[in-house]
Design a protein around this motif. Structure first.
Motif, PDB file in Angstrom:
ATOM      1  N   ALA A 178       0.848  -1.184   0.000  1.00 31.40           N
ATOM      2  CA  ALA A 178       0.000   0.000   0.000  1.00 31.40           C
ATOM      3  C   ALA A 178       0.888   1.239   0.000  1.00 31.40           C
ATOM      4  CB  ALA A 178      -0.918   0.009   1.227  1.00 31.40           C
ATOM      5  N   THR A 179       0.729   2.076  -0.992  1.00 30.14           N
ATOM      6  CA  THR A 179       1.500   3.309  -1.088  1.00 30.14           C
ATOM      7  C   THR A 179       0.551   4.495  -1.226  1.00 30.14           C
ATOM      8  OG1 THR A 179       1.697   2.993  -3.485  1.00 30.14           O
ATOM      9  CG2 THR A 179       3.501   2.192  -2.121  1.00 30.14           C
ATOM     10  N   PHE A 180       0.910   5.585  -0.575  1.00 29.94           N
ATOM     11  CA  PHE A 180       0.060   6.769  -0.630  1.00 29.94           C
ATOM     12  C   PHE A 180      -0.115   7.224  -2.068  1.00 29.94           C
ATOM     13  CE2 PHE A 180      -0.286  11.408  -0.855  1.00 29.94           C
ATOM     14  CZ  PHE A 180      -1.503  11.588  -0.199  1.00 29.94           C
ATOM     15  N   ASP A 181      -1.375   7.562  -2.418  1.00 30.62           N
ATOM     16  CA  ASP A 181      -1.670   7.992  -3.788  1.00 30.62           C
ATOM     17  C   ASP A 181      -2.133   9.448  -3.845  1.00 30.62           C
ATOM     18  OD1 ASP A 181      -2.048   6.694  -6.633  1.00 30.62           O
ATOM     19  OD2 ASP A 181      -3.769   8.020  -6.334  1.00 30.62           O
ATOM     20  N   HIS A 182      -3.146   9.784  -3.069  1.00 24.62           N
ATOM     21  CA  HIS A 182      -3.643  11.159  -3.118  1.00 24.62           C
ATOM     22  C   HIS A 182      -4.559  11.416  -1.921  1.00 24.62           C
ATOM     23  CE1 HIS A 182      -6.931   8.857  -5.021  1.00 24.62           C
ATOM     24  NE2 HIS A 182      -7.734   9.832  -4.589  1.00 24.62           N
ATOM     25  N   MET A 183      -4.929  12.681  -1.757  1.00 26.87           N
ATOM     26  CA  MET A 183      -5.927  13.068  -0.763  1.00 26.87           C
ATOM     27  C   MET A 183      -7.233  13.363  -1.500  1.00 26.87           C
ATOM     28  SD  MET A 183      -4.201  13.051   2.154  1.00 26.87           S
ATOM     29  CE  MET A 183      -5.185  13.974   3.337  1.00 26.87           C
ATOM     30  N   THR A 184      -8.336  12.980  -0.894  1.00 23.87           N
ATOM     31  CA  THR A 184      -9.631  13.236  -1.512  1.00 23.87           C
ATOM     32  C   THR A 184     -10.609  13.726  -0.451  1.00 23.87           C
ATOM     33  OG1 THR A 184     -11.312  12.300  -2.999  1.00 23.87           O
ATOM     34  CG2 THR A 184     -10.581  10.911  -1.180  1.00 23.87           C
ATOM     35  N   GLU A 185     -11.602  14.486  -0.895  1.00 25.95           N
ATOM     36  CA  GLU A 185     -12.552  15.068   0.045  1.00 25.95           C
ATOM     37  C   GLU A 185     -13.438  13.987   0.668  1.00 25.95           C
ATOM     38  OE1 GLU A 185     -16.170  18.369   0.037  1.00 25.95           O
ATOM     39  OE2 GLU A 185     -14.500  18.557  -1.402  1.00 25.95           O
ATOM     40  N   LEU A 186     -13.663  14.115   1.945  1.00 27.25           N
ATOM     41  CA  LEU A 186     -14.494  13.173   2.691  1.00 27.25           C
ATOM     42  C   LEU A 186     -15.675  13.929   3.277  1.00 27.25           C
ATOM     43  CD1 LEU A 186     -14.790  10.262   3.849  1.00 27.25           C
ATOM     44  CD2 LEU A 186     -13.531  11.066   5.853  1.00 27.25           C
ATOM     45  N   ALA A 187     -16.867  13.406   3.069  1.00 26.81           N
ATOM     46  CA  ALA A 187     -18.072  14.062   3.577  1.00 26.81           C
ATOM     47  C   ALA A 187     -19.006  13.025   4.174  1.00 26.81           C
ATOM     48  CB  ALA A 187     -18.769  14.825   2.445  1.00 26.81           C
ATOM     49  N   GLY A 188     -20.113  13.489   4.709  1.00 28.38           N
ATOM     50  CA  GLY A 188     -21.137  12.594   5.227  1.00 28.38           C
ATOM     51  C   GLY A 188     -20.762  11.947   6.543  1.00 28.38           C
ATOM     52  N   LYS A 189     -21.279  10.746   6.759  1.00 30.30           N
ATOM     53  CA  LYS A 189     -21.117  10.051   8.028  1.00 30.30           C
ATOM     54  C   LYS A 189     -19.647   9.789   8.360  1.00 30.30           C
ATOM     55  CE  LYS A 189     -22.387   5.772  10.452  1.00 30.30           C
ATOM     56  NZ  LYS A 189     -20.995   5.446  10.777  1.00 30.30           N
ATOM     57  N   HIS A 190     -18.879   9.398   7.349  1.00 32.98           N
ATOM     58  CA  HIS A 190     -17.471   9.088   7.619  1.00 32.98           C
ATOM     59  C   HIS A 190     -16.722  10.337   8.095  1.00 32.98           C
ATOM     60  CE1 HIS A 190     -17.806   5.024   6.110  1.00 32.98           C
ATOM     61  NE2 HIS A 190     -18.354   5.463   4.989  1.00 32.98           N
ATOM     62  N   ALA A 191     -17.025  11.487   7.498  1.00 32.91           N
ATOM     63  CA  ALA A 191     -16.392  12.727   7.936  1.00 32.91           C
ATOM     64  C   ALA A 191     -16.841  13.095   9.347  1.00 32.91           C
ATOM     65  CB  ALA A 191     -16.729  13.856   6.960  1.00 32.91           C
ATOM     66  N   ASP A 192     -18.135  12.945   9.624  1.00 29.49           N
ATOM     67  CA  ASP A 192     -18.650  13.257  10.962  1.00 29.49           C
ATOM     68  C   ASP A 192     -17.989  12.369  12.017  1.00 29.49           C
ATOM     69  OD1 ASP A 192     -20.300  15.106   9.783  1.00 29.49           O
ATOM     70  OD2 ASP A 192     -22.061  13.785   9.753  1.00 29.49           O
ATOM     71  N   ASP A 193     -17.821  11.090  11.686  1.00 32.63           N
ATOM     72  CA  ASP A 193     -17.189  10.170  12.635  1.00 32.63           C
ATOM     73  C   ASP A 193     -15.740  10.559  12.890  1.00 32.63           C
ATOM     74  OD1 ASP A 193     -19.524   8.746  12.800  1.00 32.63           O
ATOM     75  OD2 ASP A 193     -18.885   7.150  11.413  1.00 32.63           O
ATOM     76  N   ALA A 194     -15.020  10.951  11.836  1.00 31.57           N
ATOM     77  CA  ALA A 194     -13.619  11.331  11.996  1.00 31.57           C
ATOM     78  C   ALA A 194     -13.479  12.586  12.845  1.00 31.57           C
ATOM     79  CB  ALA A 194     -12.988  11.552  10.620  1.00 31.57           C
ATOM     80  N   ILE A 195     -14.354  13.567  12.612  1.00 32.60           N
ATOM     81  CA  ILE A 195     -14.302  14.808  13.386  1.00 32.60           C
ATOM     82  C   ILE A 195     -14.642  14.545  14.852  1.00 32.60           C
ATOM     83  CG2 ILE A 195     -15.389  17.072  13.680  1.00 32.60           C
ATOM     84  CD1 ILE A 195     -15.766  17.069  10.580  1.00 32.60           C
ATOM     85  N   ARG A 196     -15.642  13.693  15.090  1.00 26.11           N
ATOM     86  CA  ARG A 196     -16.021  13.357  16.462  1.00 26.11           C
ATOM     87  C   ARG A 196     -14.887  12.627  17.189  1.00 26.11           C
ATOM     88  NH1 ARG A 196     -20.384  11.410  15.228  1.00 26.11           N
ATOM     89  NH2 ARG A 196     -19.837   9.191  15.046  1.00 26.11           N
ATOM     90  N   MET A 197     -14.230  11.696  16.507  1.00 21.47           N
ATOM     91  CA  MET A 197     -13.124  10.973  17.121  1.00 21.47           C
ATOM     92  C   MET A 197     -11.955  11.908  17.428  1.00 21.47           C
ATOM     93  SD  MET A 197     -13.875   7.777  17.581  1.00 21.47           S
ATOM     94  CE  MET A 197     -12.268   6.996  17.690  1.00 21.47           C
ATOM     95  N   GLN A 198     -11.692  12.852  16.531  1.00 21.95           N
ATOM     96  CA  GLN A 198     -10.606  13.800  16.756  1.00 21.95           C
ATOM     97  C   GLN A 198     -10.895  14.688  17.957  1.00 21.95           C
ATOM     98  OE1 GLN A 198      -7.779  13.817  15.526  1.00 21.95           O
ATOM     99  NE2 GLN A 198      -6.868  15.866  15.688  1.00 21.95           N
ATOM    100  N   ALA A 199     -12.138  15.137  18.063  1.00 21.95           N
ATOM    101  CA  ALA A 199     -12.510  15.989  19.207  1.00 21.95           C
ATOM    102  C   ALA A 199     -12.396  15.219  20.508  1.00 21.95           C
ATOM    103  CB  ALA A 199     -13.938  16.504  19.011  1.00 21.95           C
ATOM    104  N   LYS A 200     -12.757  13.946  20.475  1.00 19.17           N
ATOM    105  CA  LYS A 200     -12.660  13.107  21.673  1.00 19.17           C
ATOM    106  C   LYS A 200     -11.201  12.899  22.073  1.00 19.17           C
ATOM    107  CE  LYS A 200     -14.078   8.583  23.455  1.00 19.17           C
ATOM    108  NZ  LYS A 200     -14.771   7.302  23.120  1.00 19.17           N
ATOM    109  N   ALA A 201     -10.325  12.681  21.071  1.00 15.57           N
ATOM    110  CA  ALA A 201      -8.903  12.464  21.357  1.00 15.57           C
ATOM    111  C   ALA A 201      -8.262  13.733  21.905  1.00 15.57           C
ATOM    112  CB  ALA A 201      -8.184  12.015  20.090  1.00 15.57           C
ATOM    113  N   ALA A 202      -8.726  14.883  21.420  1.00 12.33           N
ATOM    114  CA  ALA A 202      -8.150  16.150  21.883  1.00 12.33           C
ATOM    115  C   ALA A 202      -8.551  16.447  23.310  1.00 12.33           C
ATOM    116  CB  ALA A 202      -8.581  17.275  20.965  1.00 12.33           C
TER     117      ALA A 202
END
Length: 686
Positions: free
Chosen positions: A662-686
């Motif tokens: 697995a090699t890094f290829d690119h960054m892409t926009e993330l929206a919807g439930k997956h984005a909400d989950d990532a933001i919530r997890m980040q806030a919890k970790a902070a």
């Protein structure tokens, strides 16, 4: 199944390619679950090295003695054991078959005299040995194939097994035996080279019998194929066959020995390690056809100088740090100087047991104490470091974020990880600069699970583990502007900085750009870099909680105070302006996407594609492997968040053999439930 008696090969002193009775190193390799450790146990028993054959299942085998191996009933590290047979000494290096532990034996394989590839008696499972056969071809290491469990109900035709394996081997496979069957039961075998038949006697050596009438025709056909294979490398034998002359038996045996020892042909034998069937026949092949250590020394580029080729370092036993290596050139004795250091005590290994010895002959395998400069792969001589070998390490696709349960163990953790990585070249660890996590990287989840078990058992360090944080980033969708005004008066000189900026999105991967459009001295030149630094500060954590990328900042205007302005004031103003502008610029989340290449046995690629699709993967293609027979390759784009646990799922779909990079290829926009989950997890970790 029983075993064989003397096969009548040439006398010890006249064996072609043999110059003496120096210890020889034999690697036992093969896919996981084929019975390599049981085979080692059976060979030890047949040679008289042990009185009773132990069991992997019961935890009584010489090999697989570590608690981790016992718990899994399978090899998690290289096992060494030694035996003597008819005056010859052999050191068996039992290699783990699981992908996660295979690196542990790769250096030992490079130093071995011969390898025995252990396969299952069913054609499609026997073909799982493809990656191992390819590695042996790369190393040009002489090898033979042993078809194990031929007494089982699933056992198939040896010819079918050869047909499945031949496309995977660069050298011709040569059947040395074929079974005598009564119904579904194998009652004996025919030795193709000697034209003799044998009957198995459970628990006893096999007995010679007249050639059964129903196998006589097959024997002639198999023998003809064997002779034609040998004749490809012997003009005199080819001429005899063309003239329909019966070749001299001594010539046939000599050709078998030379062609096997020089890796021109690959003999194929069969038997049952569990019942002991075929063990003495295999030992005789090793005795007569495995080359002397000088051939391995030549492969490694060594001359007659005393040398120790180190293939492993262990630090967790009662003896402390030991360098496991093979002696070349001349005998090694306690006190011999290698690379400027006098070696300490020498030990011979029998599983997890150490037996002290005063010296070791060339060809022998020993554990050496007090050789601190030894590292896996180093070849040490009197003049210093002679060479350094590199193991074939698969991609480290699995990572865990670990933390000590007791913060007082943090220092101990660092030292323990250093030692574990010294032992295991496939293991690595690092401190992630963004997440500040301690990341442990390995081949797969099975590999890291064993490492954590060793960490606790050997060093008393308990850790918690979790998937590493995904490297999400933020960016902006539109332009925005803001003013940052920092004014503070607290007696004496105050602080004043004022900056007006405008931001706009950049293309993916462009990072950060800063442009100064200040005119008329609205901000003195010496404070402009401070505004840029403040903007960069604000990008370290954006409105969504993640680092910000791909943004251009333009400094348009501002003001200053002749007394109160300073670098700190303008840096603060720049940070304030940037934070406000990011809020206005429609921030969005980016997730990293990796290009994944999965290699799997033929027929399992479609299952891999379905598994990747279920993980939000975009399938790019499913084709035959460009280099490997009977293998497929699946290409896909997969979010980094979906990589965790992928290895275990792919192994479950492919009888444990799938691997991926697995090699890094690119960054892409993330929206919807997956984005909400990532933001919530980040806030919890902070």
């Amino acid at each position: 199944m029983g075993d064989t008696t003397n096969t009548g090969t040439t006398p010890h002193g006249s064996r072609p390619g043999r110059t003496g009775s120096a210890p020889r190193m034999i690697a036992l390799v093969g896919p996981a679950g084929t019975g390599k450790t049981t085979l080692a146990e059976a060979l030890l028993h047949a040679s008289g090295a042990i009185n009773r054959q132990g069991s992997v299942e019961a935890g009584t085998s010489v090999g697989d003695a570590s608690p981790e191996a016992r718990a899994r009933r399978g090899s998690t590290e290289l096992n060494l054991c030694r035996l003597e047979y008819l005056g010859d000494t052999f050191v068996l290096a039992d290699a783990p078959g699981s992908t996660g532990f295979a690196v542990d034996a790769d250096l030992a394989l490079q130093m071995a005299d011969m390898a025995i590839v252990v396969v299952d008696p069913v054609a499609d499972r026997a073909a799982l040995a493809g990656p191992i056969l390819r590695r042996l071809d790369e190393l040009e290491l002489p090898h033979a194939i042993f078809v194990n469990r031929m007494d089982g109900a699933r056992a198939g035709s040896v010819r079918e097994i050869l047909s499945a394996l031949q496309p995977l081997s660069r050298e011709p496979l040569m059947l040395r035996q074929f079974p005598i069957r009564q119904g579904e039961e194998i009652t004996g075998f025919v030795d193709v080279a000697l034209e003799r038949a044998w009957r198995y006697r459970p628990g006893q050596p096999s007995e010679p019998i007249p050639m059964p009438e129903d196998v006589g025709l097959r024997e002639k056909g198999e023998r003809q194929q064997l002779l034609e294979t040998l004749a490809d490398f012997d003009d005199a034998l080819m001429e005899a066959l063309l003239m329909d002359e019966e070749p001299d038996p001594a010539t046939i045996l000599a050709d078998l020995a030379v062609d096997t020892a020089t890796n021109r042909v690959v003999p194929v034998l069969f038997g049952s390690a569990l019942t002991g069937g075929g063990m003495r026949r295999l030992l005789k092949l090793l005795r007569h056809e495995a080359p002397d250590p000088h051939a391995a020394a030549a492969r490694l580029g060594l001359d007659d100088e005393p040398a120790l080729a180190v293939f492993k370092v262990t630090t967790g036993g009662a003896m402390g740090r030991l360098a496991l290596g093979r002696v070349f050139g001349a005998a090694l004795r306690e006190g011999t100087e290698l690379a400027g250091t006098r070696v300490g005590s020498l030990f011979r290994m029998q599983g997890d047991k150490t037996n002290k010895t005063a010296d070791a002959d060339a060809g022998d395998v020993v554990a050496v104490a007090k050789l601190e400069q030894a590292r896996p792969g180093t070849i040490l001589g009197r003049s210093g470091l002679l060479a350094e070998l590199t193991p074939a390490i698969p991609a480290r696709n699995t990572a865990l974020a670990i933390a000590t349960r007791d913060r007082r163990d943090d220092v101990k953790l660092s030292a323990a990880l250093h030692r574990l990585c010294e032992e295991d070249p496939a293991l690595a660890w690092e401190q992630d600069g963004d997440s500040h996590e301690t990341l442990l990287r390995g081949i797969n989840d099975e590999h890291l699970a064993v490492v954590l078990a060793r960490l606790k058992r050997r060093y008393g360090v308990e850790v918690t583990s979790s998937p590493p944080r995904v490297a999400y980033r933020e960016t902006i969708r539109k332009e925005a502007g803001a003013r940052g005004r920092h004014k503070k008066q607290s007696g004496g000189h105050g602080q004043f900085g004022d900056a007006v900026i405008e931001i706009r999105p950049l293309s993916r991967g462009e990072g950060f750009a800063f442009e100064d459009r200040i005119t008329g001295g609205a901000i003195p030149r010496q404070w402009i870099p401070a505004v840029e630094a403040g903007a960069r500060d604000a990008m370290m954590k954006g409105p969504l909680g993640f680092p910000v990328v791909d943004v251009a900042v333009t400094l348009l205007d501002g003001s200053f105070h002749s007394v109160d302005s300073s670098e700190l004031a303008f840096r603060t103003a720049g940070r304030m302006a940037m934070a406000e502008a990011l809020e206005k610029a429609s921030p969005c989340l980016l997730e990293p996407v990796f290009r994944v290449s999965v290699d799997m046995p033929a027929g399992t690629g479609a299952k891999a594609g379905s598994a990747l699709s279920a993980r939000r993967g975009q399938i790019l293609g499913l084709d035959q492997h460009p280099e490997w027979e009977r293998w497929e390759r699946v290409e896909a784009l997969l979010p980094e968040a979906a990589l965790h646990g992928l290895d275990a799922e792919l192994r479950a779909l492919s009888q444990g053999l799938a691997s991926f990079t697995a090699t890094f290829d690119h960054m892409t926009e993330l929206a919807g439930k997956h984005a909400d989950d990532a933001i919530r997890m980040q806030a919890k970790a902070a």
